[in-house]
Design a protein around this motif. Sequence first.
Motif, PDB file in Angstrom:
ATOM      1  N   TYR A 146      15.054 -53.306  52.370  1.00 15.01           N
ATOM      2  CA  TYR A 146      16.218 -54.729  52.325  1.00 15.01           C
ATOM      3  C   TYR A 146      16.663 -53.881  52.941  1.00 15.01           C
ATOM      4  O   TYR A 146      16.735 -53.515  53.818  1.00 15.01           O
ATOM      5  N   TRP A 147      17.132 -55.362  54.776  1.00 13.22           N
ATOM      6  CA  TRP A 147      17.421 -55.649  55.481  1.00 13.22           C
ATOM      7  C   TRP A 147      19.017 -55.482  55.852  1.00 13.22           C
ATOM      8  O   TRP A 147      19.379 -55.815  54.374  1.00 13.22           O
ATOM      9  N   THR A 148      19.423 -54.869  56.349  1.00 14.98           N
ATOM     10  CA  THR A 148      20.736 -55.129  57.702  1.00 14.98           C
ATOM     11  C   THR A 148      21.023 -55.721  59.022  1.00 14.98           C
ATOM     12  O   THR A 148      19.713 -56.007  59.445  1.00 14.98           O
ATOM     13  N   ASP A 149      22.313 -56.698  59.229  1.00 13.59           N
ATOM     14  CA  ASP A 149      22.352 -57.612  60.741  1.00 13.59           C
ATOM     15  C   ASP A 149      23.972 -57.069  60.934  1.00 13.59           C
ATOM     16  O   ASP A 149      24.754 -57.100  60.242  1.00 13.59           O
ATOM     17  N   VAL A 150      23.886 -55.942  62.113  1.00 13.59           N
ATOM     18  CA  VAL A 150      25.294 -55.272  62.398  1.00 13.59           C
ATOM     19  C   VAL A 150      25.380 -55.473  63.929  1.00 13.59           C
ATOM     20  O   VAL A 150      23.914 -55.261  64.631  1.00 13.59           O
ATOM     21  N   THR A 151      26.340 -55.850  64.266  1.00  7.84           N
ATOM     22  CA  THR A 151      26.539 -56.014  65.820  1.00  7.84           C
ATOM     23  C   THR A 151      27.717 -55.262  66.357  1.00  7.84           C
ATOM     24  O   THR A 151      28.710 -55.572  65.437  1.00  7.84           O
ATOM     25  N   ARG A 152      27.400 -54.137  66.884  1.00 10.92           N
ATOM     26  CA  ARG A 152      29.017 -53.765  67.506  1.00 10.92           C
ATOM     27  C   ARG A 152      28.635 -53.979  69.371  1.00 10.92           C
ATOM     28  O   ARG A 152      28.366 -53.993  70.018  1.00 10.92           O
ATOM     29  N   THR A 153      30.444 -54.577  69.546  1.00 12.10           N
ATOM     30  CA  THR A 153      30.911 -54.910  70.650  1.00 12.10           C
ATOM     31  C   THR A 153      31.435 -53.415  71.636  1.00 12.10           C
ATOM     32  O   THR A 153      32.880 -53.494  71.620  1.00 12.10           O
ATOM     33  N   TYR A 154      30.726 -52.623  72.592  1.00 11.99           N
ATOM     34  CA  TYR A 154      31.593 -51.584  73.317  1.00 11.99           C
ATOM     35  C   TYR A 154      31.749 -52.002  74.601  1.00 11.99           C
ATOM     36  O   TYR A 154      31.608 -53.220  75.242  1.00 11.99           O
ATOM     37  N   HIS A 213      24.963 -65.589  57.316  1.00  7.54           N
ATOM     38  CA  HIS A 213      24.722 -66.134  56.588  1.00  7.54           C
ATOM     39  C   HIS A 213      23.921 -65.032  56.140  1.00  7.54           C
ATOM     40  O   HIS A 213      24.247 -63.859  56.164  1.00  7.54           O
ATOM     41  N   ASN A 214      23.256 -65.381  54.891  1.00  9.62           N
ATOM     42  CA  ASN A 214      22.625 -64.035  53.963  1.00  9.62           C
ATOM     43  C   ASN A 214      21.724 -63.020  54.830  1.00  9.62           C
ATOM     44  O   ASN A 214      21.173 -63.399  55.207  1.00  9.62           O
ATOM     45  N   VAL A 215      21.678 -62.509  53.727  1.00  4.51           N
ATOM     46  CA  VAL A 215      20.948 -60.925  54.392  1.00  4.51           C
ATOM     47  C   VAL A 215      20.553 -59.935  53.487  1.00  4.51           C
ATOM     48  O   VAL A 215      21.979 -60.041  52.478  1.00  4.51           O
ATOM     49  N   GLY A 216      19.655 -59.370  53.358  1.00  4.83           N
ATOM     50  CA  GLY A 216      19.148 -58.340  52.562  1.00  4.83           C
ATOM     51  C   GLY A 216      17.709 -58.449  51.684  1.00  4.83           C
ATOM     52  O   GLY A 216      17.338 -57.751  52.199  1.00  4.83           O
ATOM     53  N   PHE A 217      17.083 -59.408  52.190  1.00  7.59           N
ATOM     54  CA  PHE A 217      15.427 -59.766  51.614  1.00  7.59           C
ATOM     55  C   PHE A 217      14.603 -59.863  53.137  1.00  7.59           C
ATOM     56  O   PHE A 217      13.577 -59.197  53.123  1.00  7.59           O
ATOM     57  N   SER A 218      15.447 -60.017  54.180  1.00  5.85           N
ATOM     58  CA  SER A 218      15.279 -60.456  55.374  1.00  5.85           C
ATOM     59  C   SER A 218      16.472 -59.803  55.977  1.00  5.85           C
ATOM     60  O   SER A 218      16.940 -60.318  55.422  1.00  5.85           O
TER      61      SER A 218
END
Length: 289
Positions: A146-154, A213-218
Amino acid sequence: GSAYEPSTYAAMHLFGDAIAGLLRAAGPDATLTPAPHILARLRSILMPGEVDQVRAGCAVVEAAFTAAAETLRSGRRESEVAAEVSGRLSILGLEATGARRAGGFAYCMSGPNAARAAAAYARSTARRLRDGEFVLLHCNSYINGYWTDVTRTYVVGQPDERQRSMYDAVLAARQAALAALRPGVRASEVDGAARAVLTERGFGPNFTHGVGHNVGFSAISTEYPPRLHPASSDLMEVGMTFNIEPAIYIEGYGGLRHCDVVTLGPMGAEVLSPFHTRLEELIVDHFDP
Protein backbone atom coordinates in the motif's frame (compact mmCIF):
# COMPACT_ATOMS: atom_id res chain seq x y z
CA GLY A 1 -5.76 -6.19 -16.36
CA SER A 2 -2.62 -4.13 -15.99
CA ALA A 3 -0.11 -4.07 -13.17
CA TYR A 4 2.55 -1.69 -11.91
CA GLU A 5 6.08 -2.57 -10.94
CA PRO A 6 8.03 0.19 -9.14
CA SER A 7 10.90 1.54 -11.23
CA THR A 8 12.23 4.88 -9.97
CA TYR A 9 9.53 7.56 -10.17
CA ALA A 10 7.42 6.42 -13.10
CA ALA A 11 7.06 2.62 -12.69
CA MET A 12 6.94 0.09 -15.49
CA HIS A 13 3.51 -0.69 -16.91
CA LEU A 14 2.99 -4.47 -17.32
CA PHE A 15 0.05 -5.60 -19.42
CA GLY A 16 -1.91 -8.77 -18.76
CA ASP A 17 -1.73 -10.21 -22.30
CA ALA A 18 -0.28 -13.48 -21.02
CA ILE A 19 -3.30 -14.02 -18.76
CA ALA A 20 -5.71 -13.50 -21.66
CA GLY A 21 -3.82 -16.12 -23.69
CA LEU A 22 -4.01 -18.62 -20.85
CA LEU A 23 -7.75 -18.05 -20.49
CA ARG A 24 -8.34 -18.55 -24.21
CA ALA A 25 -6.38 -21.79 -24.12
CA ALA A 26 -8.30 -23.02 -21.07
CA GLY A 27 -11.72 -22.09 -22.43
CA PRO A 28 -11.57 -21.78 -26.22
CA ASP A 29 -15.37 -21.47 -26.48
CA ALA A 30 -15.62 -18.70 -23.89
CA THR A 31 -15.98 -15.02 -24.71
CA LEU A 32 -13.54 -12.79 -22.81
CA THR A 33 -14.99 -9.41 -21.82
CA PRO A 34 -12.84 -6.61 -20.34
CA ALA A 35 -13.96 -5.48 -16.91
CA PRO A 36 -12.01 -2.26 -16.26
CA HIS A 37 -15.03 -0.61 -14.63
CA ILE A 38 -15.20 -3.35 -12.00
CA LEU A 39 -11.47 -3.14 -11.29
CA ALA A 40 -11.63 0.65 -11.14
CA ARG A 41 -14.39 0.44 -8.56
CA LEU A 42 -12.40 -2.00 -6.43
CA ARG A 43 -9.30 0.20 -6.59
CA SER A 44 -11.23 3.37 -5.81
CA ILE A 45 -12.54 2.34 -2.40
CA LEU A 46 -10.21 1.17 0.38
CA MET A 47 -11.49 -0.93 3.27
CA PRO A 48 -10.71 0.29 6.82
CA GLY A 49 -7.87 -2.20 7.22
CA GLU A 50 -6.35 -1.03 3.97
CA VAL A 51 -6.60 2.59 5.06
CA ASP A 52 -4.73 1.58 8.21
CA GLN A 53 -1.85 0.35 6.04
CA VAL A 54 -1.71 3.69 4.23
CA ARG A 55 -1.93 5.52 7.57
CA ALA A 56 1.02 3.49 8.86
CA GLY A 57 2.97 4.36 5.73
CA CYS A 58 2.29 8.06 6.30
CA ALA A 59 3.56 7.78 9.88
CA VAL A 60 6.83 6.38 8.53
CA VAL A 61 7.08 9.28 6.09
CA GLU A 62 6.54 11.70 8.97
CA ALA A 63 9.44 10.19 10.91
CA ALA A 64 11.69 10.22 7.84
CA PHE A 65 10.85 13.81 6.92
CA THR A 66 11.25 15.02 10.50
CA ALA A 67 14.72 13.51 10.66
CA ALA A 68 15.61 14.87 7.22
CA ALA A 69 14.52 18.40 8.11
CA GLU A 70 17.14 18.44 10.84
CA THR A 71 19.86 17.84 8.25
CA LEU A 72 18.83 20.50 5.71
CA ARG A 73 21.70 22.95 5.50
CA SER A 74 23.29 25.17 2.91
CA GLY A 75 25.90 23.14 1.04
CA ARG A 76 24.23 19.73 1.24
CA ARG A 77 23.43 18.02 -2.05
CA GLU A 78 19.89 17.19 -3.13
CA SER A 79 20.99 13.61 -3.79
CA GLU A 80 22.34 13.23 -0.25
CA VAL A 81 19.09 14.36 1.34
CA ALA A 82 17.02 12.10 -0.94
CA ALA A 83 19.21 9.09 -0.17
CA GLU A 84 18.82 9.60 3.57
CA VAL A 85 15.03 9.80 3.32
CA SER A 86 14.84 6.73 1.06
CA GLY A 87 16.95 4.70 3.47
CA ARG A 88 14.79 5.62 6.43
CA LEU A 89 11.60 4.58 4.64
CA SER A 90 12.73 0.96 4.61
CA ILE A 91 14.35 0.87 8.05
CA LEU A 92 11.59 2.74 9.88
CA GLY A 93 8.84 0.95 8.00
CA LEU A 94 10.06 -2.49 8.98
CA GLU A 95 10.84 -1.47 12.57
CA ALA A 96 7.67 0.48 13.31
CA THR A 97 5.05 -1.71 11.69
CA GLY A 98 6.44 -5.23 11.53
CA ALA A 99 5.63 -5.17 7.83
CA ARG A 100 6.83 -7.90 5.50
CA ARG A 101 7.90 -5.26 3.00
CA ALA A 102 8.50 -1.55 3.39
CA GLY A 103 10.43 1.08 1.47
CA GLY A 104 9.89 3.71 -1.16
CA PHE A 105 11.40 6.49 -3.23
CA ALA A 106 12.28 10.03 -2.22
CA TYR A 107 13.27 13.10 -4.22
CA CYS A 108 14.80 16.40 -3.18
CA MET A 109 14.55 19.39 -5.52
CA SER A 110 15.86 22.77 -4.41
CA GLY A 111 15.86 26.34 -5.68
CA PRO A 112 14.98 26.56 -9.40
CA ASN A 113 14.95 22.77 -9.64
CA ALA A 114 11.86 22.69 -7.42
CA ALA A 115 9.82 24.33 -10.19
CA ARG A 116 10.36 21.17 -12.27
CA ALA A 117 8.44 19.10 -9.72
CA ALA A 118 5.25 20.06 -11.58
CA ALA A 119 5.99 17.48 -14.27
CA ALA A 120 6.49 13.73 -14.27
CA TYR A 121 9.92 12.19 -13.76
CA ALA A 122 10.94 14.45 -10.91
CA ARG A 123 14.50 13.70 -9.86
CA SER A 124 17.20 14.75 -7.44
CA THR A 125 20.46 16.19 -8.71
CA ALA A 126 23.91 16.94 -7.31
CA ARG A 127 22.92 20.57 -6.79
CA ARG A 128 23.80 21.96 -3.37
CA LEU A 129 21.16 23.54 -1.13
CA ARG A 130 21.45 27.28 -0.60
CA ASP A 131 20.31 29.59 2.14
CA GLY A 132 16.98 31.28 1.41
CA GLU A 133 15.76 28.70 -1.12
CA PHE A 134 12.89 26.24 -1.19
CA VAL A 135 13.71 22.57 -0.61
CA LEU A 136 10.93 20.36 -1.96
CA LEU A 137 10.90 16.80 -0.55
CA HIS A 138 8.66 14.33 -2.34
CA CYS A 139 8.10 10.76 -1.22
CA ASN A 140 6.28 7.66 -2.46
CA SER A 141 6.55 5.01 0.26
CA TYR A 142 4.94 1.61 0.62
CA ILE A 143 4.06 -0.81 3.39
CA ASN A 144 2.86 -4.31 2.47
CA GLY A 145 1.95 -3.12 -1.03
CA TYR A 146 0.00 0.00 0.00
CA TRP A 147 1.44 3.30 -1.18
CA THR A 148 1.64 6.90 -0.02
CA ASP A 149 2.26 10.15 -1.89
CA VAL A 150 3.56 12.96 0.35
CA THR A 151 5.38 16.23 -0.37
CA ARG A 152 6.60 18.96 1.95
CA THR A 153 8.46 22.11 0.95
CA TYR A 154 10.92 23.55 3.45
CA VAL A 155 12.91 26.76 3.29
CA VAL A 156 16.52 27.00 4.45
CA GLY A 157 16.71 30.10 6.60
CA GLN A 158 13.94 32.64 7.14
CA PRO A 159 11.51 33.00 4.20
CA ASP A 160 11.23 36.37 2.50
CA GLU A 161 7.94 38.12 1.72
CA ARG A 162 7.56 36.44 -1.66
CA GLN A 163 8.02 33.01 -0.15
CA ARG A 164 5.65 33.79 2.70
CA SER A 165 2.95 34.82 0.24
CA MET A 166 3.43 31.52 -1.62
CA TYR A 167 3.19 29.51 1.60
CA ASP A 168 0.09 31.41 2.68
CA ALA A 169 -1.58 30.75 -0.67
CA VAL A 170 -0.78 27.03 -0.84
CA LEU A 171 -1.75 26.33 2.77
CA ALA A 172 -5.00 28.28 2.33
CA ALA A 173 -5.74 26.30 -0.85
CA ARG A 174 -5.13 23.09 1.10
CA GLN A 175 -7.67 24.14 3.73
CA ALA A 176 -10.21 25.08 1.07
CA ALA A 177 -9.90 21.69 -0.63
CA LEU A 178 -10.22 19.79 2.65
CA ALA A 179 -13.29 21.85 3.63
CA ALA A 180 -14.95 21.03 0.29
CA LEU A 181 -14.55 17.27 0.72
CA ARG A 182 -17.71 15.35 1.57
CA PRO A 183 -19.53 12.33 0.14
CA GLY A 184 -21.40 13.12 -3.07
CA VAL A 185 -19.46 16.26 -4.02
CA ARG A 186 -17.87 16.36 -7.46
CA ALA A 187 -14.12 15.95 -7.52
CA SER A 188 -13.95 18.95 -9.83
CA GLU A 189 -15.48 21.11 -7.07
CA VAL A 190 -12.70 20.10 -4.68
CA ASP A 191 -10.15 21.09 -7.30
CA GLY A 192 -12.04 24.31 -7.90
CA ALA A 193 -12.00 25.24 -4.22
CA ALA A 194 -8.22 25.07 -4.09
CA ARG A 195 -7.74 26.63 -7.51
CA ALA A 196 -9.96 29.60 -6.61
CA VAL A 197 -7.74 30.45 -3.64
CA LEU A 198 -4.56 30.29 -5.71
CA THR A 199 -6.15 32.35 -8.47
CA GLU A 200 -7.34 34.98 -5.99
CA ARG A 201 -3.79 35.24 -4.61
CA GLY A 202 -2.37 35.72 -8.12
CA PHE A 203 -0.90 32.24 -8.56
CA GLY A 204 -3.56 30.60 -10.72
CA PRO A 205 -1.32 30.18 -13.80
CA ASN A 206 1.39 28.64 -11.61
CA PHE A 207 -0.81 25.74 -10.51
CA THR A 208 -0.40 23.46 -13.49
CA HIS A 209 -1.90 20.11 -12.45
CA GLY A 210 -4.98 18.78 -10.71
CA VAL A 211 -5.33 19.04 -6.95
CA GLY A 212 -5.24 15.28 -6.43
CA HIS A 213 -5.50 11.68 -7.61
CA ASN A 214 -6.16 8.19 -6.30
CA VAL A 215 -3.52 6.79 -3.91
CA GLY A 216 -3.31 3.40 -2.23
CA PHE A 217 -2.79 0.42 -4.51
CA SER A 218 -0.17 2.47 -6.30
CA ALA A 219 1.45 5.81 -5.64
CA ILE A 220 -0.18 7.57 -8.59
CA SER A 221 -3.39 6.07 -9.96
CA THR A 222 -4.65 8.69 -12.39
CA GLU A 223 -6.98 6.25 -14.19
CA TYR A 224 -8.99 5.34 -11.08
CA PRO A 225 -11.43 7.59 -9.20
CA PRO A 226 -11.21 9.98 -7.58
CA ARG A 227 -9.50 12.11 -10.19
CA LEU A 228 -9.47 15.61 -8.76
CA HIS A 229 -9.01 18.03 -11.65
CA PRO A 230 -11.16 20.71 -13.32
CA ALA A 231 -12.76 18.38 -15.89
CA SER A 232 -13.42 15.41 -13.59
CA SER A 233 -16.93 13.99 -13.38
CA ASP A 234 -16.07 11.68 -10.46
CA LEU A 235 -18.22 11.85 -7.33
CA MET A 236 -16.52 11.54 -3.95
CA GLU A 237 -17.43 8.44 -1.94
CA VAL A 238 -16.69 7.15 1.55
CA GLY A 239 -13.53 5.06 1.51
CA MET A 240 -11.87 6.89 -1.36
CA THR A 241 -8.23 7.53 -0.52
CA PHE A 242 -6.28 10.10 -2.47
CA ASN A 243 -3.93 13.04 -2.20
CA ILE A 244 -4.51 16.78 -1.98
CA GLU A 245 -1.55 18.67 -3.50
CA PRO A 246 -1.98 22.40 -4.16
CA ALA A 247 1.19 23.93 -5.53
CA ILE A 248 2.90 26.93 -7.08
CA TYR A 249 5.66 26.50 -9.68
CA ILE A 250 7.61 29.50 -10.95
CA GLU A 251 10.14 28.68 -13.65
CA GLY A 252 13.64 29.86 -12.82
CA TYR A 253 12.71 30.63 -9.21
CA GLY A 254 11.33 27.59 -7.44
CA GLY A 255 8.36 25.42 -6.60
CA LEU A 256 6.24 24.92 -3.49
CA ARG A 257 3.93 21.91 -3.15
CA HIS A 258 2.13 20.60 -0.08
CA CYS A 259 0.83 17.07 -0.68
CA ASP A 260 -1.18 15.13 1.91
CA VAL A 261 -2.76 11.69 1.76
CA VAL A 262 -6.45 11.88 2.63
CA THR A 263 -9.28 9.39 3.10
CA LEU A 264 -12.94 10.33 2.96
CA GLY A 265 -15.25 9.36 5.82
CA PRO A 266 -18.99 9.90 6.30
CA MET A 267 -18.39 13.29 7.92
CA GLY A 268 -15.61 14.53 5.67
CA ALA A 269 -11.88 14.24 5.14
CA GLU A 270 -9.31 12.62 7.41
CA VAL A 271 -5.74 13.68 6.70
CA LEU A 272 -3.48 10.63 7.06
CA SER A 273 -0.32 12.74 6.95
CA PRO A 274 -1.04 15.51 9.51
CA PHE A 275 2.49 16.76 10.06
CA HIS A 276 4.46 19.89 9.14
CA THR A 277 1.31 21.74 8.10
CA ARG A 278 2.22 25.21 9.41
CA LEU A 279 4.81 27.60 8.07
CA GLU A 280 6.71 27.57 11.36
CA GLU A 281 7.24 23.82 10.96
CA LEU A 282 8.58 24.23 7.42
CA ILE A 283 11.28 26.77 8.24
CA VAL A 284 14.71 25.21 8.74
CA ASP A 285 16.65 28.09 10.26
CA HIS A 286 20.04 26.51 10.64
CA PHE A 287 22.77 26.27 8.03
CA ASP A 288 26.54 26.07 7.77
CA PRO A 289 28.38 29.27 6.80
